[in-house]
Design a protein around this motif. Structure first.
Motif, PDB file in Angstrom:
ATOM      1  N   GLN A   1       6.142   5.407   7.019  1.00  0.00           N
ATOM      2  CA  GLN A   1       5.791   4.431   8.068  1.00  0.00           C
ATOM      3  C   GLN A   1       5.226   3.125   7.499  1.00  0.00           C
ATOM      4  N   LEU A   2       4.745   3.185   6.268  1.00  0.00           N
ATOM      5  CA  LEU A   2       4.298   1.934   5.616  1.00  0.00           C
ATOM      6  C   LEU A   2       5.503   1.209   5.015  1.00  0.00           C
ATOM      7  N   LEU A   3       6.442   2.005   4.481  1.00  0.00           N
ATOM      8  CA  LEU A   3       7.632   1.399   3.882  1.00  0.00           C
ATOM      9  C   LEU A   3       8.728   1.215   4.942  1.00  0.00           C
ATOM     10  N   ASP A   4       8.326   0.679   6.054  1.00  0.00           N
ATOM     11  CA  ASP A   4       9.245   0.343   7.146  1.00  0.00           C
ATOM     12  C   ASP A   4       9.688  -1.101   6.887  1.00  0.00           C
ATOM     13  N   ARG A   5      10.989  -1.311   6.748  1.00  0.00           N
ATOM     14  CA  ARG A   5      11.472  -2.666   6.397  1.00  0.00           C
ATOM     15  C   ARG A   5      11.249  -3.666   7.534  1.00  0.00           C
ATOM     16  N   ASN A   6      10.993  -3.132   8.716  1.00  0.00           N
ATOM     17  CA  ASN A   6      10.721  -4.033   9.833  1.00  0.00           C
ATOM     18  C   ASN A   6       9.192  -4.215   9.973  1.00  0.00           C
ATOM     19  N   PRO A   7       8.693  -5.409   9.623  1.00  0.00           N
ATOM     20  CA  PRO A   7       7.239  -5.605   9.666  1.00  0.00           C
ATOM     21  C   PRO A   7       6.646  -5.392  11.057  1.00  0.00           C
ATOM     22  N   LYS A   8       7.480  -5.556  12.099  1.00  0.00           N
ATOM     23  CA  LYS A   8       6.974  -5.423  13.481  1.00  0.00           C
ATOM     24  C   LYS A   8       6.652  -3.974  13.824  1.00  0.00           C
ATOM     25  N   THR A   9       7.424  -3.033  13.248  1.00  0.00           N
ATOM     26  CA  THR A   9       7.169  -1.624  13.562  1.00  0.00           C
ATOM     27  C   THR A   9       6.371  -0.924  12.446  1.00  0.00           C
ATOM     28  N   ARG A  10       6.164  -1.628  11.347  1.00  0.00           N
ATOM     29  CA  ARG A  10       5.351  -1.062  10.246  1.00  0.00           C
ATOM     30  C   ARG A  10       3.953  -0.763  10.804  1.00  0.00           C
TER      31      ARG A  10
ATOM     32  N   LEU B   1       0.844  -1.203   0.000  1.00  0.00           N
ATOM     33  CA  LEU B   1       0.000   0.000   0.000  1.00  0.00           C
ATOM     34  C   LEU B   1       0.885   1.260   0.000  1.00  0.00           C
ATOM     35  N   GLY B   2       1.977   1.206   0.744  1.00  0.00           N
ATOM     36  CA  GLY B   2       2.930   2.335   0.786  1.00  0.00           C
ATOM     37  C   GLY B   2       3.502   2.591  -0.607  1.00  0.00           C
ATOM     38  N   ILE B   3       3.830   1.511  -1.313  1.00  0.00           N
ATOM     39  CA  ILE B   3       4.378   1.651  -2.674  1.00  0.00           C
ATOM     40  C   ILE B   3       3.313   2.268  -3.588  1.00  0.00           C
ATOM     41  N   LEU B   4       2.087   1.773  -3.454  1.00  0.00           N
ATOM     42  CA  LEU B   4       0.996   2.266  -4.300  1.00  0.00           C
ATOM     43  C   LEU B   4       0.713   3.751  -4.031  1.00  0.00           C
ATOM     44  N   LEU B   5       0.685   4.123  -2.755  1.00  0.00           N
ATOM     45  CA  LEU B   5       0.443   5.521  -2.381  1.00  0.00           C
ATOM     46  C   LEU B   5       1.535   6.413  -3.000  1.00  0.00           C
ATOM     47  N   TYR B   6       2.774   5.961  -2.911  1.00  0.00           N
ATOM     48  CA  TYR B   6       3.900   6.695  -3.505  1.00  0.00           C
ATOM     49  C   TYR B   6       3.681   6.829  -5.016  1.00  0.00           C
ATOM     50  N   GLU B   7       3.364   5.709  -5.661  1.00  0.00           N
ATOM     51  CA  GLU B   7       3.207   5.732  -7.123  1.00  0.00           C
ATOM     52  C   GLU B   7       2.064   6.655  -7.566  1.00  0.00           C
ATOM     53  N   MET B   8       0.983   6.693  -6.782  1.00  0.00           N
ATOM     54  CA  MET B   8      -0.135   7.568  -7.142  1.00  0.00           C
ATOM     55  C   MET B   8       0.282   9.035  -7.083  1.00  0.00           C
ATOM     56  N   LEU B   9       1.092   9.390  -6.078  1.00  0.00           N
ATOM     57  CA  LEU B   9       1.451  10.795  -5.883  1.00  0.00           C
ATOM     58  C   LEU B   9       2.674  11.227  -6.697  1.00  0.00           C
ATOM     59  N   VAL B  10       3.531  10.256  -7.044  1.00  0.00           N
ATOM     60  CA  VAL B  10       4.779  10.604  -7.739  1.00  0.00           C
ATOM     61  C   VAL B  10       4.753  10.166  -9.215  1.00  0.00           C
ATOM     62  N   GLY B  11       3.973   9.138  -9.511  1.00  0.00           N
ATOM     63  CA  GLY B  11       3.865   8.679 -10.907  1.00  0.00           C
ATOM     64  C   GLY B  11       4.666   7.426 -11.207  1.00  0.00           C
ATOM     65  N   VAL B  12       5.665   7.149 -10.390  1.00  0.00           N
ATOM     66  CA  VAL B  12       6.467   5.924 -10.550  1.00  0.00           C
ATOM     67  C   VAL B  12       6.676   5.299  -9.162  1.00  0.00           C
ATOM     68  N   PRO B  13       6.897   3.990  -9.089  1.00  0.00           N
ATOM     69  CA  PRO B  13       7.133   3.399  -7.756  1.00  0.00           C
ATOM     70  C   PRO B  13       8.493   3.804  -7.194  1.00  0.00           C
ATOM     71  N   PRO B  14       8.652   3.769  -5.874  1.00  0.00           N
ATOM     72  CA  PRO B  14       9.902   4.285  -5.259  1.00  0.00           C
ATOM     73  C   PRO B  14      11.141   3.447  -5.562  1.00  0.00           C
ATOM     74  N   PHE B  15      10.962   2.151  -5.734  1.00  0.00           N
ATOM     75  CA  PHE B  15      12.116   1.294  -6.029  1.00  0.00           C
ATOM     76  C   PHE B  15      11.904   0.737  -7.429  1.00  0.00           C
ATOM     77  N   TYR B  16      12.483   1.412  -8.389  1.00  0.00           N
ATOM     78  CA  TYR B  16      12.191   1.027  -9.752  1.00  0.00           C
ATOM     79  C   TYR B  16      13.448   0.868 -10.589  1.00  0.00           C
ATOM     80  N   CYS B  17      13.488  -0.161 -11.418  1.00  0.00           N
ATOM     81  CA  CYS B  17      14.616  -0.469 -12.275  1.00  0.00           C
ATOM     82  C   CYS B  17      14.139  -1.432 -13.350  1.00  0.00           C
TER      83      CYS B  17
END
Ligand code: ADE
Length: 441
Positions: A346-355, A299-315
């Motif tokens: 806070q959604l793109l927190d790599r630690n699922p426990k604190t996400r 969801l964090g990736i999707l929210l980013y993509e909606m507001l920026v136009g591309v996903p945050p980690f893209y290659c």
């Protein structure tokens, strides 16, 4: 009894057939019967009520008894039951009618549909717009080539999910109405979402306005929350799977890769690798056990993509995308709204426990003016209403698909060259084309 097959169980009062006195009994709904026992511990049922075609259920008003409903099997046979509250009665009636509906759908085959247009193509097969011959209802038919599904196990898995998916009812989730299979393929008849993919809107507009994004994300959150409550991890959240209905509201589709019963696996964690690279949570990539929090990452990736136009980690290369997801520092452009930025982080927190979890997400300041009940009731008007000229209009789907060959022949050439005529027996096609009169999906 195998607990897994129990759809609902509990105490209800049953009116006796001859004496007409009411007795509490333990009722259990399984695949296609409602059984009743003397008590919860009863080994053998005192009676079995078939929940098949033709059975009807109704609320009944009785002067001396509250919350009564009846299950009518035939003109001569009716069971009178009473629950302990209005809510309980509603739940029982819903469970019973859902089961009857599910059993009726068993007999559906390809012959019952008219094929209208191709509207999409995924990894496993294609999606078509179809019309039910009798009801004239328009649906999306998803065809999964069994050969394209990795393993036999995955096919069984998909089919076993059918029962769960048929019971999923939510305003922002595509409903599975029917499913059936032939030797080579699995077919799923789903709600048709005429507004097409959200992906197309992001593509056309570059980025989406903040308020429009907020409503889309809020609707997706309610859909994911509902799936999680049913122990389903979506795992495959990406713009291609986010569709728009006639009113411009969200409809999530593609439950082909969902996993149920997550609590039964590895102490609440499940271990399967799947999904699209850009949206995958780091714990999935690292082959660690994971839970429903992977959907909050996506969801964090999707929210980013909606507001920026591309996903945050893209290659271009999937391998490099994995690297970025695991290691790269998240960079959010300066123009992104502060609250949205904080939520993404806070959604793109790599630690699922604190996400962030569902409660924290719903209370986040990004949603400060959002009334979640209003979201559920579709009381907020989306700023974009898809243009639809008729119920069969496919203008919101890519021409790459909608102009695809559709033929009036019943012949189908399979991927391995065998002719699979039986599968298309009686299947009618709407559009005539030049060419061979063959189809390859
Ligand atoms: N329902 C399920 N999948 C769909 C799709 N790809 N397009 C439209 N409606 C759908």
């Amino acid at each position: 009894m195998n607990n897994k097959n129990i759809i609902k169980q509990g105490l209800l009062s049953k009116r006796g057939v001859f004496l007409k006195t009411w007795k509490k009994m333990w009722f259990v709904i399984t695949g296609n019967v409602l059984s009743f026992y003397k008590s919860k511990k009863g080994k053998f049922p005192k009676g079995l009520v078939p929940l098949t075609q033709g059975v009807t259920i109704k609320v009944v008003k009785k002067r001396r008894r509250k919350w009564v409903f009846c299950v009518q099997i035939s003109k001569k046979k009716t069971y009178y039951l009473s629950a302990s509250s209005e809510k309980e009665r509603k739940e029982w009636m819903q469970a019973i009618s859902g089961t009857i509906e599910m059993n009726q759908t068993d007999k559906v085959t390809l012959k019952d549909f008219q094929l209208l247009s191709v509207i999409g193509r995924g990894t496993y097969g294609k999606v078509m717009q179809v019309k039910h011959n009798e009801t004239k209802e328009i649906y999306a038919m998803k065809i999964l080539q069994k050969g394209m599904l990795a393993k036999e196990k995955q096919i069984k898995h998909t089919m076993s999910e059918r029962n769960v998916l048929m019971r999923v009812k939510h305003p922002f989730l595509v409903k599975l109405h029917y499913s059936f299979q032939t030797l080579e393929k699995l077919y799923m008849i789903l709600d048709y979402a005429p507004g097409g993919e959200l992906f197309r809107r992001i593509n056309d507009e570059g980025k989406l306005p903040i308020d429009c994004t907020r409503l889309y994300v809020a609707e997706i959150i309610l859909a994911l929350e509902h799936l999680h409550k049913m122990d389903i991890i979506y795992r495959d959240l990406k713009p291609e799977n986010v569709l728009l209905d006639q009113g411009g509201h969200i409809k999530l589709t593609d439950f082909g890769l969902v996993k149920t019963d997550l609590h039964k696996k590895c102490g609440g964690k499940t271990r399967t690798f799947c999904g699209t690279p850009e949206y995958l949570a780091p714990e999935i990539i690292l082959d660690k056990p994971y839970d429903e929090t992977v959907d909050w990452w996506s969801l964090g990736i999707l929210l980013y993509e909606m507001l920026v136009g591309v996903p945050p980690f893209y290659c271009e290369l999937a391998e490099e995308v994995y690297e970025l997801i695991i290691k790269s520092k998240l960079k959010i452009p300066f123009y992104v709204d502060d609250e949205a930025k904080d939520l993404i982080e806070q959604l793109l927190d790599r630690n699922p426990k604190t996400r962030l979890n569902i409660e924290e997400i719903k209370k986040h300041d990004f949603f400060i003016n959002i009334d979640w009940e209003k979201v559920y009731n579709k009381e907020y008007e989306p700023d974009y209403i898809p243009k639809i000229e008729s119920e069969t209009d496919v203008c919101n789907f890519d021409e790459e698909f909608t102009e695809e060959v559709v033929v009036d022949s019943l012949v189908k050439v399979s991927a391995i060259g065998k002719v699979d005529e039986k599968a298309f027996d009686g299947f009618t096609f709407m559009k005539k084309v030049d060419g061979l009169g063959m189809m390859n999906d």
